[in-house]
Write a protein that holds these residues in place. Sequence first.
Motif, short mmCIF file in Angstrom:
data_model
loop_
_atom_site.label_atom_id
_atom_site.label_comp_id
_atom_site.label_asym_id
_atom_site.label_seq_id
_atom_site.Cartn_x
_atom_site.Cartn_y
_atom_site.Cartn_z
N ALA A 294 0.82 -1.22 0.00
CA ALA A 294 0.00 0.00 0.00
C ALA A 294 0.85 1.27 0.00
O ALA A 294 0.34 2.35 -0.27
CB ALA A 294 -0.92 0.01 1.22
N PRO B 206 1.54 6.51 -0.89
CA PRO B 206 0.25 5.80 -0.90
C PRO B 206 -0.85 6.57 -1.65
O PRO B 206 -1.73 5.95 -2.25
CB PRO B 206 -0.10 5.66 0.58
CG PRO B 206 0.85 6.54 1.31
CD PRO B 206 2.05 6.69 0.46
N PHE C 167 -7.53 0.58 0.91
CA PHE C 167 -7.02 -0.12 2.09
C PHE C 167 -8.12 -0.14 3.16
O PHE C 167 -8.74 0.87 3.43
CB PHE C 167 -5.78 0.61 2.63
CG PHE C 167 -4.89 -0.25 3.47
CD1 PHE C 167 -3.77 -0.86 2.93
CD2 PHE C 167 -5.16 -0.44 4.82
CE1 PHE C 167 -2.94 -1.67 3.70
CE2 PHE C 167 -4.34 -1.25 5.60
CZ PHE C 167 -3.22 -1.86 5.04
N VAL D 136 -4.52 2.28 -4.49
CA VAL D 136 -4.93 1.12 -3.71
C VAL D 136 -6.07 1.52 -2.78
O VAL D 136 -6.17 2.66 -2.35
CB VAL D 136 -3.76 0.57 -2.85
CG1 VAL D 136 -2.62 0.12 -3.75
CG2 VAL D 136 -3.29 1.59 -1.83
#
Lengths: 327, 284
Positions: free
Chosen positions: A50, A72, A79, A77
Amino acid sequence: MSIAVRQVTKRFANGFVAVDNVSLAIASGSLTALLGPSGSGKSTLLRVIAGLETPDEGDVSILGEDVTGVPPQKRGVGFVFQHYAAFKHLTVRDNIAFGLVIRKRPKAEVRARVDELLGLVQLDGFADRYPAQLSGGQRQRMALARALAVEPKVLLLDEPFGALDARVRKELRAWLRRLHDQVHVTTVLVTHDQEEAMDVADRVTVMNDGRIEQSGKPRDLYEHPANEFVMSFVGPVNRLGEAWIRPHDLELRLEPNGTTSEAMVERIVHLGFEVRVELVLDDGRLVSAQVTRSEVEELELLEGQILYVRPSRTTVFSGTAMPQGRP
Amino acid sequence: MRSASGSRYTLRTMALGYLALLLVLPCSMIVYYTFKDGLGPVWEALTDPAFVSALRLTLIAVGIAVPANTIFGVMCAMALVRRPPKHGTWLINSMIGLPLALSPVVVGLALILVYGQNGWFGGWLTENGIEIIFSTPGIVLATIFVTLPFVVREVIPVLREVGTDQDEAAWTLGASRAQTFWRITLPAIRWGVAYGVVLTTARALGEYGAVAVVSGRLAGKTETLTLHVDEAYLRLDEVAAYTTSLVLALLAVLTLVAMNVFKPRTHKEVADVDRSPPGHEALR
């Protein structure tokens, strides 16, 4: 490959090596479980993917693009955290909309997208509530919708059901599986619960001590474990000398037949359809057998009774080499 | 049962009696003595140029010290909690606590040693026509010094309690560090900040010792409200002393009322009381 991790090592400030030279490839559209005990490095590996942790060595790529140095914010991504990480001062709607608002999408579009996601995670009618007014399961579904809102390339779930009670956990597990079949986003799920991993994932990667022990389909791991760790981690197991025997591979008989050993029934545990029979062998070793309710009735099992047991299938590991299944 | 309820009443009586004797009685006496001779003398005291100047000076000191220490406090707490230095955290912590432990008079003297005419920077400052001691900057500096710890000390435990999950979630959703701070971190710690601001304001309003030393106490010039109370009392102008005290008390009440601006937008958000830092519920 959707995610490729190459020779990643992560050391913490105190010198602890959380991830030790790990390489892993995750196929597009799959649902992969990273399974291992606490401290095995599975969460750290997920956080490295991540971008929430920077690896000391190795690199990570997502959809073929090297993202090792990418923060990040720019990795694309989604999460989901064990403890939901709900934005407590925002309503459910504003939580889910967060990523879209940050991306300055038009208001009408945000509204429509959030409505769609509320339906997807079955939270219609909860839009104006605050996280504090939701149950744990609802908060986690909200967190999932929030992660999905920005259409991530990959979805990373860090023990997403770990803080929930057993019943909700099972429900959400089945729901996640259906959701994954609906949205098809490549998903990595970290869990310490082998049943959860086996239940939800297409592929399971077992980790221990910062290393990968084995990767494969759930059934392969169960039937052809690469080593003793995987054997004992993916399901209950009896160990008799060099031989490892699954409880359901232990045959119970009322009469001896030359290949059997004598055992006394110490305890009979009814788990619904399954029954676990705890036995003491004549040499004092303890084993447990897994049988069905009808078998117990057929054998008329009683605690204290003398039985004869025979393994129908054993596994023997020589060193760290491949297992040898013996029928 | 009887004795249980009996002891409960005893406890209550004792607690209320304590409050009445030590808080309510003296405070009501101030109100009483302020208005004892009617509104005329009160008006006179309020329009006295020395009072107006003292009020102005106190408001300036509070107006600078509170924002300065709020910004510094939040930044300092973020640094200590989120990126703790490898060594010397204890040293920073004790330095932040120092103003609480140190007598304000000592703080005042220390400031004179640095900025006074014979102090370290004193000579240079005088040469360049900058006056700090016996002037407004000195009073502001002293106020900042003594009120430094409150915001940091309130925010640190709240930041620890909140953790980093929400921030990390915001990052993965694309929020920059600045966006995350303004949209996520600050709202999450706002109760700690608000409480710290109230304590800072209260202390800044009431500061006496350090300010007394650095100000030179020139009536109408370098006198704050607290110094004005003292000065009025010493020259037996009781109405002025009581009126000024009442104004100080009202400013404190105003601070508490202003806190409500920070109140959660709906009562619903507060349902999660168990997750809020201990001891802050009372302020809701």
